[in-house]
Design a protein around this motif. Structure first.
Motif, mmCIF file in Angstrom:
data_model
loop_
_atom_site.group_PDB
_atom_site.id
_atom_site.type_symbol
_atom_site.label_atom_id
_atom_site.label_comp_id
_atom_site.label_asym_id
_atom_site.label_seq_id
_atom_site.Cartn_x
_atom_site.Cartn_y
_atom_site.Cartn_z
ATOM 1 N N ALA A 206 0.827 -1.212 0.000
ATOM 2 C CA ALA A 206 0.000 0.000 0.000
ATOM 3 C C ALA A 206 0.861 1.261 0.000
ATOM 4 O O ALA A 206 0.621 2.191 -0.784
ATOM 5 N N TYR A 207 1.886 1.308 0.849
ATOM 6 C CA TYR A 207 2.723 2.504 0.925
ATOM 7 C C TYR A 207 3.607 2.654 -0.311
ATOM 8 O O TYR A 207 3.871 3.777 -0.762
ATOM 9 N N ALA A 208 4.042 1.535 -0.881
ATOM 10 C CA ALA A 208 4.809 1.610 -2.132
ATOM 11 C C ALA A 208 3.945 2.196 -3.248
ATOM 12 O O ALA A 208 4.407 3.016 -4.055
ATOM 13 N N GLY A 209 2.678 1.786 -3.289
ATOM 14 C CA GLY A 209 1.757 2.342 -4.278
ATOM 15 C C GLY A 209 1.557 3.835 -4.094
ATOM 16 O O GLY A 209 1.518 4.601 -5.066
ATOM 17 N N PHE A 210 1.449 4.274 -2.825
ATOM 18 C CA PHE A 210 1.295 5.703 -2.544
ATOM 19 C C PHE A 210 2.529 6.484 -3.018
ATOM 20 O O PHE A 210 2.402 7.556 -3.621
ATOM 21 N N HIS A 211 3.721 5.941 -2.766
ATOM 22 C CA HIS A 211 4.945 6.613 -3.220
ATOM 23 C C HIS A 211 4.941 6.770 -4.746
ATOM 24 O O HIS A 211 5.286 7.841 -5.278
ATOM 25 N N LEU A 212 4.554 5.702 -5.461
ATOM 26 C CA LEU A 212 4.543 5.756 -6.926
ATOM 27 C C LEU A 212 3.512 6.762 -7.440
ATOM 28 O O LEU A 212 3.772 7.501 -8.399
ATOM 29 N N ILE A 213 2.346 6.800 -6.810
ATOM 30 C CA ILE A 213 1.305 7.734 -7.250
ATOM 31 C C ILE A 213 1.735 9.184 -7.010
ATOM 32 O O ILE A 213 1.497 10.059 -7.846
ATOM 33 N N MET A 214 2.398 9.441 -5.883
ATOM 34 C CA MET A 214 2.893 10.800 -5.638
ATOM 35 C C MET A 214 3.963 11.194 -6.668
ATOM 36 O O MET A 214 4.018 12.339 -7.122
ATOM 37 N N ALA A 215 4.821 10.230 -7.038
ATOM 38 C CA ALA A 215 5.828 10.509 -8.071
ATOM 39 C C ALA A 215 5.147 10.811 -9.409
ATOM 40 O O ALA A 215 5.549 11.743 -10.132
ATOM 41 N N MET A 216 4.103 10.042 -9.731
ATOM 42 C CA MET A 216 3.338 10.304 -10.949
ATOM 43 C C MET A 216 2.718 11.692 -10.904
ATOM 44 O O MET A 216 2.685 12.410 -11.916
#
Length: 444
Positions: free
Chosen positions: A318-328
């Motif tokens: 879940a937190y890895a997904g959040f990091h990727l979405i913020m980078a996007m």
């Protein structure tokens, strides 16, 4: 920082490869939305305004129905994680039935809306354009729901490429159909907005037929096909899909309703305001759909680990997904910001509409990070099947906070369309924080 990256590296890689086909498929949807708005906008500003009103009403239905169909993803994800392939096929069968029933309910509701369009305060000159376009989109709802059933099934078994190719092919067909029917090319009559609706309906029918042929004829789906046809109906599975689907559908529906009801408020400000609002919604879908593509990958990964009872990796996914979405978000917003002064001119020749579009970029940029936060943790909660609280969070964020703020800023303070858009950062950020807190509580 290096230790953090090393801890999450495997999750970043897995989410990227799982989510990239979903994001590409969503990008196809975005390109279609751009093409629709570009072609209709250059044909007529009045048709662009009519498309804005109608599309936003149906976006509410489609987002709700997509949310409902998401109930299949954690079910199939858990079964796939435990290698119970025949039961996953049985879940697809139950999901298609549930989706069709929901599509019929939405069709009934939207039929009632159709007979009350004149009472919604829209400009009178748009009504003859809105009504025939409305009926064609109404006929396509059942095909949207059938497609969603197949897509959530293949995503749940981590086969995200199939839906990507079907979406891209269907959207390419739709763009060609738009060009032919809006402008009267290749011997077809010039139908304008009506032609865009016919093209949309045809492409949605074709996508369902192609997806069904792939799932039921391809060798790679044989182990699921056996469960689809041999295990019969499961009342327990049907109930579980409904128990998961309705809360997610209502949560996503309330979020979209805040945008759709805002469209009605913008319509009170006139045709120019409505046309500029439609252009900015098209831009906002660019970021939203790409975030949601990665969010769908988060739900799949989280549900897989939940099926294995691996709570540590549930949190890390879940937190890895959040990091990727913020980078996007950083990358996408940088691109959009560079072109902010030119965007209006891509969609319309009206200088008034272009000027109003430029004024809406500030609230648009502000709310993207709140949107990314709520998408990340809504999908994480969906992956662990903790969906009921999402309804209440959505109600507070969008109906108690967002819509009243939009009305107050737009009409009481007199800020017009910009004021209506100022509501979105408040609602989406509130939702994101509450969903994150709920996920922390459930997985601590």
């Amino acid at each position: 920082m290096k230790k953090l990256i090393d801890t999450y590296k495997g999750h970043y890689r897995a989410l990227f490869y799982l989510g990239l086909p979903i994001v590409i498929g969503q990008l196809g949807v975005i390109i279609l939305g751009f093409a629709d708005t570009l072609m209709v906008g250059h044909h007529s500003t009045a048709e662009l305004a009519a498309a804005s009103f109608t599309n936003n009403l149906f976006t509410l239905c489609i987002i709700f129905s997509t949310g409902f169909s998401y109930g299949l993803t954690p079910v199939v994800g858990e079964l796939y994680g435990n290698r119970r392939f025949m039961e996953a096929g049985q879940a697809l069968r139950s999901s298609l039935l549930a989706n069709v029933l929901v599509a019929l309910l939405l069709t009934l509701i939207m039929t009632i809306v159709y007979f009350n369009v004149e009472r919604m305060g829209q400009p009178e000159e748009l009504i003859p354009l809105i009504k025939p376009y409305f009926l064609i989109l109404l006929a396509s709802l059942v095909f949207v729901m059938l497609f969603n059933g197949f897509k959530q099934f293949t995503d749940g078994i981590t086969n995200t490429q199939t839906a990507m190719w079907v979406l891209l092919g269907g959207n390419a067909l739709n763009i060609i159909g738009n060009y032919a029917l809006i402008y009267g090319k290749f011997g077809f009559p010039e139908w304008g907005l009506l032609g865009a609706g016919i093209s949309t309906l045809f492409s949605r029918i074709v996508m369902v037929i192609v997806f069904a042929l792939i799932v039921f004829r391809s060798r790679r789906f044989l182990k699921y096909k056996a469960g689809f046809f041999r295990l019969g109906w499961s009342k327990q599975m049907f109930r579980r899909l409904n128990a998961l689907g309705w809360p997610v559908g209502l949560q996503m529906g309330m979020e979209t309703a805040s945008f759709s009801l805002s469209t009605i408020m913008v319509g009170w400000l006139g045709t120019i305001a409505l046309a500029s609002h439609q252009i900015m919604l098209t831009i906002s879908q660019f970021t939203f759909m790409m975030f949601y593509g990665m969010g769908a990958a988060v739900a799949v990964r989280v549900s897989n680990f939940k099926g294995q009872n691996d709570k540590v990796n549930v949190r890390r996914s879940a937190y890895a997904g959040f990091h990727l979405i913020m980078a996007m978000a950083v990358v996408l917003l940088s691109i959009v910001f560079l072109f902010r002064s030119r965007v209006g001119g891509w969609f319309t020749d009206s200088l008034e509409v272009s000027a109003m579009v430029s004024s809406l970029f500030l609230p648009f940029l502000v709310y993207q990070f709140g949107d990314g936060l709520q998408i990340s943790f809504a999908n994480a909660l969906r992956g662990i099947a903790d969906v009921k609280p999402m309804m209440f969070i959505a109600f507070i964020s969008y109906f108690v906070i967002s819509l009243p703020v939009g009305y107050f800023c737009g009409f009481v303070l007199g800020w017009g369309t910009v004021g209506v858009w100022m509501a979105f950062p408040f609602g989406l950020t509130t939702a994101g924080i509450m969903l994150w807190l709920r996920f922390r509580y459930k997985t601590k």
